[in-house]
Design a protein around this motif. Structure first.
Motif, short mmCIF file in Angstrom:
data_model
loop_
_atom_site.label_atom_id
_atom_site.label_comp_id
_atom_site.label_asym_id
_atom_site.label_seq_id
_atom_site.Cartn_x
_atom_site.Cartn_y
_atom_site.Cartn_z
N THR A 1 0.72 -1.11 0.03
CA THR A 1 0.29 -0.09 0.23
C THR A 1 0.79 1.18 0.07
OG1 THR A 1 -0.09 0.20 2.45
CG2 THR A 1 -1.75 -1.13 1.56
N LEU A 2 0.35 2.58 -0.34
CA LEU A 2 0.92 3.53 -0.40
C LEU A 2 1.54 3.95 1.17
CD1 LEU A 2 1.84 6.19 -1.77
CD2 LEU A 2 -0.48 7.31 -1.16
N ALA A 3 0.78 3.70 2.05
CA ALA A 3 1.17 3.74 3.58
C ALA A 3 2.32 3.04 3.80
CB ALA A 3 -0.32 3.55 4.45
N GLU A 4 2.11 1.59 3.44
CA GLU A 4 3.63 0.70 3.71
C GLU A 4 4.81 1.50 2.78
OE1 GLU A 4 1.11 -3.47 4.30
OE2 GLU A 4 1.85 -2.77 2.20
N ALA A 5 4.65 1.91 1.67
CA ALA A 5 5.61 2.43 1.09
C ALA A 5 6.09 3.64 1.83
CB ALA A 5 5.25 2.72 -0.45
N ALA A 6 5.40 4.44 2.31
CA ALA A 6 5.72 5.84 2.97
C ALA A 6 6.44 5.72 4.30
CB ALA A 6 4.68 6.82 3.07
N ALA A 7 5.85 4.74 5.09
CA ALA A 7 6.26 4.66 6.48
C ALA A 7 6.99 3.42 6.77
CB ALA A 7 4.98 4.61 7.37
N GLY A 8 7.20 2.50 5.61
CA GLY A 8 7.90 1.26 6.06
C GLY A 8 7.02 0.21 6.57
N ALA A 9 7.39 -1.09 6.46
CA ALA A 9 6.43 -1.86 7.16
C ALA A 9 7.06 -3.17 7.30
CB ALA A 9 4.85 -2.21 6.20
N LYS A 10 6.23 -4.16 7.61
CA LYS A 10 6.74 -5.86 7.58
C LYS A 10 5.54 -6.67 6.96
CE LYS A 10 9.81 -5.82 11.77
NZ LYS A 10 10.89 -5.65 10.95
N ILE A 11 5.98 -7.34 5.63
CA ILE A 11 5.01 -7.78 5.14
C ILE A 11 5.21 -9.42 4.93
CG2 ILE A 11 4.40 -5.86 3.69
CD1 ILE A 11 5.90 -7.04 1.50
N ASP A 12 4.52 -10.18 4.89
CA ASP A 12 4.87 -11.47 4.45
C ASP A 12 4.76 -11.82 3.21
OD1 ASP A 12 4.83 -12.19 7.47
OD2 ASP A 12 2.73 -12.56 7.49
N VAL A 13 6.06 -12.69 2.71
CA VAL A 13 6.27 -12.96 1.32
C VAL A 13 6.29 -14.52 1.32
CG1 VAL A 13 7.70 -12.69 -0.44
CG2 VAL A 13 7.46 -11.01 1.08
N PRO A 14 5.74 -15.33 0.42
CA PRO A 14 5.95 -16.61 0.18
C PRO A 14 6.95 -17.01 -0.35
CG PRO A 14 4.24 -15.90 -1.65
CD PRO A 14 4.73 -14.70 -0.61
#
Length: 168
Positions: free
Chosen positions: A81-94
């Motif tokens: 998301t735009l918010a994840e791109a702007a603030a950074g995030a932890k995402i799960d990747v297969p």
């Protein structure tokens, strides 16, 4: 998935003098498209009742819906998301070994590639390859005019030339 992780597959082998036979084949981890597997003694008998020959299988690997393979390297595109791109995030990747948590750095743009070392294809006798995750910012389809204005205001004070390097 079977070509990357290994496993078993059932094939039907036609027989000249009998009904087709179903054979279970062991698929080695990391096998590539076009490689051959020899099944000793599973072929047709030779002339005059000689012992059965070998059955040669040519492996055809179907494309994966999410991953692209290049040797032992795997590539995947992960929407954020735009918010994840702007603030950074932890995402799960297969990954072939199960999901992993990837840290998205703050201020990232679409197209940024992050490397997960050793999370690609682990072919027999070779070190495992890497998995590259390309980030893709996905905006909501239903942005309001007010939300579009807010995004425009954020970028208005920051002159940028994102296409400045594009040339013929």
């Amino acid at each position: 998935a079977t070509a990357i992780s290994g496993g078993e597959a059932a094939i039907t082998a036609p027989r000249a003098a009998a009904a087709p036979e179903t054979i279970t084949v062991k698929i080695p981890a990391g096998i590539e498209d076009g490689k051959k597997i020899r099944l000793r003694g599973q072929g047709e008998p030779g002339p005059g009742g000689a012992p059965s020959g070998d059955l040669l299988l040519t492996i055809r690997v179907a494309p994966h819906p999410c991953f692209t393979r290049r040797g032992t390297r795997l590539d995947i595109t992960a929407p954020i998301t735009l918010a994840e791109a702007a603030a950074g995030a932890k995402i799960d990747v297969p990954t072939p070994g199960g999901p992993v948590t990837l840290t998205v750095p703050p201020g990232v743009s679409s197209g940024k590639r992050l490397r997960l070392k050793g999370r690609g294809v682990a072919a027999e006798g070779k070190p495992p390859g890497d998995l590259f995750v390309e980030l893709q910012i996905v905006l909501p389809d239903d942005l309001t005019d007010d939300e579009r204005e807010q995004i425009a205001q954020i970028t208005a004070g920051r002159p940028a030339a994102p296409r400045g390097d594009l040339r013929w």
